[in-house]
Motif scaffolding. Structure first.
Motif, short mmCIF file in Angstrom:
data_model
loop_
_atom_site.label_atom_id
_atom_site.label_comp_id
_atom_site.label_asym_id
_atom_site.label_seq_id
_atom_site.Cartn_x
_atom_site.Cartn_y
_atom_site.Cartn_z
N GLY A 31 90.31 1.31 -27.15
CA GLY A 31 88.88 1.02 -27.08
C GLY A 31 88.14 1.27 -28.37
N LYS A 32 88.83 1.19 -29.51
CA LYS A 32 88.16 1.40 -30.80
C LYS A 32 87.00 0.44 -30.99
CE LYS A 32 91.77 0.63 -33.32
NZ LYS A 32 92.74 0.39 -32.24
N LEU A 78 88.39 9.47 -34.12
CA LEU A 78 89.67 9.17 -33.49
C LEU A 78 89.42 8.79 -32.04
CD1 LEU A 78 91.55 12.28 -34.85
CD2 LEU A 78 92.26 9.93 -35.32
N VAL A 79 89.77 7.57 -31.67
CA VAL A 79 89.58 7.12 -30.29
C VAL A 79 90.93 7.18 -29.58
CG1 VAL A 79 88.72 5.29 -28.79
CG2 VAL A 79 87.76 5.58 -31.08
N ILE A 134 87.60 10.67 -26.17
CA ILE A 134 88.57 10.40 -25.10
C ILE A 134 87.92 9.35 -24.21
CG2 ILE A 134 90.01 11.39 -23.29
CD1 ILE A 134 89.58 14.12 -24.56
N ASN A 135 88.43 8.14 -24.28
CA ASN A 135 87.79 6.99 -23.65
C ASN A 135 88.41 6.67 -22.29
OD1 ASN A 135 86.11 4.72 -23.45
ND2 ASN A 135 87.63 3.39 -24.40
N GLY A 136 87.61 6.15 -21.37
CA GLY A 136 88.10 5.65 -20.10
C GLY A 136 88.65 6.72 -19.18
N VAL A 137 88.01 7.88 -19.12
CA VAL A 137 88.47 8.98 -18.25
C VAL A 137 87.99 8.71 -16.82
CG1 VAL A 137 88.39 11.45 -17.79
CG2 VAL A 137 88.51 10.61 -20.16
N PHE A 138 88.93 8.65 -15.88
CA PHE A 138 88.60 8.27 -14.51
C PHE A 138 88.43 9.51 -13.62
CE2 PHE A 138 90.02 7.24 -10.15
CZ PHE A 138 89.04 6.31 -9.83
N THR A 139 87.40 9.47 -12.79
CA THR A 139 87.17 10.50 -11.79
C THR A 139 87.04 9.83 -10.43
OG1 THR A 139 85.99 11.88 -13.39
CG2 THR A 139 85.71 12.42 -11.06
N ALA A 140 87.86 10.24 -9.47
CA ALA A 140 87.84 9.64 -8.13
C ALA A 140 86.61 10.08 -7.36
CB ALA A 140 89.11 10.01 -7.37
N GLU A 141 86.08 9.17 -6.53
CA GLU A 141 84.91 9.50 -5.72
C GLU A 141 85.28 10.45 -4.59
OE1 GLU A 141 83.75 5.68 -4.40
OE2 GLU A 141 82.83 5.08 -6.30
N LEU A 160 83.70 -3.83 -21.13
CA LEU A 160 82.55 -3.55 -22.00
C LEU A 160 82.30 -4.73 -22.91
CD1 LEU A 160 83.39 0.17 -22.75
CD2 LEU A 160 81.55 -0.70 -21.30
N MET A 161 81.75 -5.78 -22.35
CA MET A 161 81.42 -6.99 -23.09
C MET A 161 79.92 -7.21 -23.07
SD MET A 161 84.15 -8.41 -24.34
CE MET A 161 85.91 -8.11 -24.19
N GLY A 162 79.35 -7.52 -24.21
CA GLY A 162 77.92 -7.79 -24.29
C GLY A 162 77.13 -6.56 -24.68
N VAL A 163 75.99 -6.81 -25.29
CA VAL A 163 75.17 -5.74 -25.86
C VAL A 163 74.66 -4.77 -24.80
CG1 VAL A 163 72.96 -5.31 -27.01
CG2 VAL A 163 74.52 -7.07 -27.90
#
Length: 592
Positions: free
Chosen positions: A20-21, A203-204, A234-241, A281-284
C-alpha cells in the motif's frame, strides 16, 4: 498518520510490493495539500498506478491533480528519460563526428544501464537540486518495490565512486562527461537522504511476517546508508466486529500474531496503524479518510449480493502443467500478489507427482526460502539468484577469458569496466538465462521479480546480448537461446498472478500486453487471496468480497482464457502442509 504533525520537506515511501505504498503516499499528498501546502507527488516505480488512485491522467511533468488544489503529480518514465538522456549525450556530436561514430555512441547507450541512470538523473534532480522543486513545500516519493528502491538509493554512491576511480573517460554508458556533470547533484542527493531535518523515510508494511521481515531488512540497509529518520506504517490491520465469523477471527489473529512477532528494530520506530477498509482506496475522497476517524458507510448485509459462480482452484491446472514433464514455469505479476507462494505451491505439487523440480527466484527481495520454511521434499531443490555472488562469478569469468590475453593496461581497463554498477545487472540476467536453460530435463519454477523489473529483464535480452559481448569473448548458449525458449509454449508457461482488486488486475493486464508484444503468451491467470469462495458474515469482509466480483468478471470474461482462483488461507500458506492446501482441490481451473 502522526508523522504529518511535523512533516519534513521530503517524504519517501517504500516497502515490500503490495503493502500500500502508493495509497499511503497519495493520502499523505492529498492531506498535506488540503492544509494549504503546495505538494509534488512523484512515482519512481516502473509499474506506477498513481493515475488510477488519484483519478488523474499523469505524465513525466508535474500535472495538477483533479479536485485537490495545490497538489501536483508525475510519473518518472524510464524509457522517456532514457531517450532524453541519449539525445543529450549524442546530440552535440551530430554533424561533428562521422555518422558511424555517432551510431556507435547510440548503440553503446541502448542498454538497460542507460535506462536506469537516466531515470535516476530525473530522481536526483528532484531530490538533490532544490531549484527543480522550489515551487513546492513538500516533495513526496512513491518508490518502486524494495529491491529496486535500494538499488536506486545506492546508485549515488556507486556511480560517484565509479566516476572518481575511472581514468579512461569511458564507461558502459559511453563518454563519462554526462555523469561527471551530475556528480555534484548525486552527492547532494545522498546528503538530502541522510538529512533528518529534510527527509523522512516512511516504511510501509502489512501485518504479515514476510512484510515485516522485508521492512526490517530495508530499515537496516537504509540506516547503513545514513537514512535514520524513519517512520513505520502498518497498513490494513483488520479487527473483527465479533467472534461469530471464524474467517474474520482468523484474519484478526493472523494480524495480531504477526505484530507480536515484529522484529525488535521496527518496534523502536515511530508508528502509524491504518485499519483495513471495506473498499479499495481509489479516488481523492477515500484518500482523505486514511488515518482519520472518518469511515465510509458500508452497506448492510441485506444490501449485498451473493456471488454464485467463480473460477475453481489449481487442481486440474496442475495436471495440465505436469503433462509437459519438463520446462519452465514463471509466476509473474505486481509485487505483493503472492507470486512466491504460488510458485512454491506449484513446485511442491510437481515434486509430489514424482518430477525433479528446481524452485528459484530472480526477485531481489527473495522470499522463497521463508515460504518453504525448513521443510524438504525428495526431488525438490530450492535456490535463488544471488546478485552479489553472480556478479563476483561473472567478473572472475570475464577476467579469466576476455582478460587472459590482454596486457597490463588492457586488464586494468577491463577491470575498471567491470566495476560499473551495470555489471550486476548483466550477471543476474545471465543467471536468469541459465536457470531457464535447465528446464530441458526437469521443471524449473521461477518466482520472478515484480512486474516493472521483470519486463525490463525480458525486453533487455538483445541489449544484454550486445552488452555481454562487449565485455566477454563469447555469448553463452543460455543467453543466445533465452528468447526462443521463453516464446516456446511447450517449454515455458507463464502464470500471471494477481489479486481480485483494481490495481493488481490492471497491472497484470499491462504485463500481459507487454508479454504479448515480446511474443510470449501467458498460460493462465491465478487470482490469489480471494474472499469470494469463503463463507463470511463480517460486514467489512462481505463488502470486500462484493468488491471482488467486477474484477473476477474482468479477468475471466475479457483478459484470460484460463483462470484459477485461490482462496485466502486461514493459516499462513508456508511449509509443505500450507503449500499443499493451495493445490489440494480436485476441481478444474475454469476455462472461459
Amino acid at each position: 498518520m502522526n508523522f504529518l504533525n511535523t512533516p519534513t520537506r521530503n517524504l519517501f515511501f517504500t516497502g515490500k510490493g503490495g503493502v500500500g505504498k502508493t495509497s499511503m503516499a497519495c493520502a499523505t499528498a492529498v492531506q498535506l495539500a488540503d492544509r494549504g501546502r503546495r505538494v509534488l507527488l512523484v512515482s519512481t516505480d516502473p509499474a506506477s498506478n498513481l493515475d488510477e488512485v488519484l483519478g488523474t491522467s499523469l505524465g513525466n511533468r508535474p500535472t495538477p491533480v483533479n479536485s485537490v488544489p495545490g497538489l501536483f503529480a508525475l510519473n518518472l518514465d524510464p524509457e522517456a528519460a532514457a531517450a532524453e538522456y541519449r539525445e543529450r549525450m549524442v546530440g552535440p556530436y551530430r554533424g561533428v563526428l562521422p555518422d558511424a561514430a555517432v551510431r556507435s555512441m547510440e548503440e553503446q547507450l541502448s542498454g538497460s544501464c542507460t535506462i536506469e541512470i537516466a531515470a535516476f538523473d530525473e530522481f536526483a534532480k528532484l531530490l538533490g537540486d532544490k531549484d527543480a522543486t522550489a515551487d513546492f513545500d513538500h516533495v513526496i516519493f512513491d518508490t518502486a518495490p524494495t529491491g529496486h528502491t535500494l538499488r536506486l538509493l545506492t546508485l549515488p554512491s556507486a556511480w560517484s565512486g565509479y566516476i572518481e576511480q575511472n581514468t579512461t573517460g569511458t564507461s558502459c554508458l559511453g563518454p563519462l562527461a554526462g555523469l561527471q556533470a551530475q556528480a555534484a547533484v548525486y552527492q547532494k542527493t545522498v546528503e538530502a537522504l541522510a538529512d533528518a531535518e529534510a527527509t523522512t523515510l516512511v516504511l510501509v508494511t502489512r501485518a504479515e511476517p514476510s512484510a515485516f521481515r522485508e521492512a526490517d531488512r530495508t530499515s537496516a540497509e537504509l540506516r547503513h546508508l545514513g537514512v535514520n529518520n524513519q517512520h513505520l506504517i502498518i497498513n490494513g490491520v483488520f479487527t473483527a466486529e465479533s467472534t461469530s465469523d471464524p474467517i474474520a477471527t482468523a484474519m484478526q489473529q493472523r494480524a495480531e500474531q504477526a505484530i507480536e512477532g515484529m522484529p525488535e528494530s521496527l518496534r523502536g520506530l515511530k508508528q502509524s496503524v491504518i485499519p483495513l477498509t471495506g473498499d479499495g482506496l481509489m479516488g481523492v475522497e477515500s484518500l482523505r479518510t486514511i488515518g482519520s476517524d472518518q469511515h465510509p458507510v458500508l452497506p448492510t448485509l441485506d444490501q449485498m449480493t451473493s456471488i454464485e459462480s467463480y473460477p475453481a482452484g489449481l487442481g486440474e491446472l496442475m495436471d495440465d502443467l505436469s503433462s509437459q514433464r519438463h520446462g519452465v514455469i514463471l509466476t509473474m505479476g505486481k509485487g505483493g500478489v503472492g507470486k512466491t507462494t504460488i510458485a512454491a505451491a506449484v513446485a511442491v505439487a510437481l515434486a509430489d507427482r514424482g518430477f525433479k523440480v528446481h524452485l528459484s527466484t530472480t526477485d531481489p527481495a527473495a522470499h522463497v526460502a521463508a515460504t518453504m520454511a525448513a521443510d524438504q521434499l525428495v526431488g525438490l531443490t530450492v535456490g535463488r539468484i544471488d546478485p552479489v555472488q553472480e556478479t563476483a562469478d561473472y567478473r572472475d569469468e570475464v577476467m579469466r577469458t576476455a582478460g587472459a590475453d590482454l596486457d597490463e593496461d588492457g586488464r586494468a581497463l577491463l577491470e575498471e569496466d567491470l566495476r560499473s554498477p551495470c555489471t550486476e545487472e548483466i550477471a543476474v540476467f545471465r543467471a536468469f538465462a541459465k536457470a531457464v536453460s535447465e528446464g530441458t530435463d526437469r521443471f524449473v519454477v521461477l518466482d520472478t521479480a515484480p512486474t516493472g523489473h521483470t519486463i525490463l529483464l525480458l525486453d533487455s535480452a538483445l541489449a544484454y546480448h550486445r552488452e555481454v559481448t562487449r565485455q566477454a569473448s563469447q555469448m553463452p548458449d543460455a543467453v543466445e537461446n533465452l528468447l526462443p525458449r521463453l516464446r516456446d509454449p511447450d517449454f515455458t508457461r507463464v502464470l500471471v498472478v494477481t489479486l481480485p482488486e483494481a490495481t493488481p488486475v490492471h497491472e497484470a493486464a499491462k504485463l500481459q500486453q507487454d508479454l504479448r508484444r515480446a511474443e510470449i503468451e501467458p498460460y493462465a491467470w491465478v487470482i490469489n487471496q480471494s474472499l469470494v469462495p469463503l463463507d463470511v458474515s463480517n460486514r467489512t469482509l462481505r463488502h470486500r468480497q462484493n468488491n471482488e466480483s467486477p474484477f473476477l468478471d474482468e479477468v475471466t470474461k475479457t483478459l484470460a482464457s484460463r483462470v484459477a482462483l485461490v482462496a485466502w488461507q486461514t493459516e499462513p500458506p508456508t511449509g509443505l502442509t500450507g503449500l499443499r492446501r493451495i493445490t489440494a482441490n480436485n476441481s478444474s481451473a475454469t476455462t472461459f
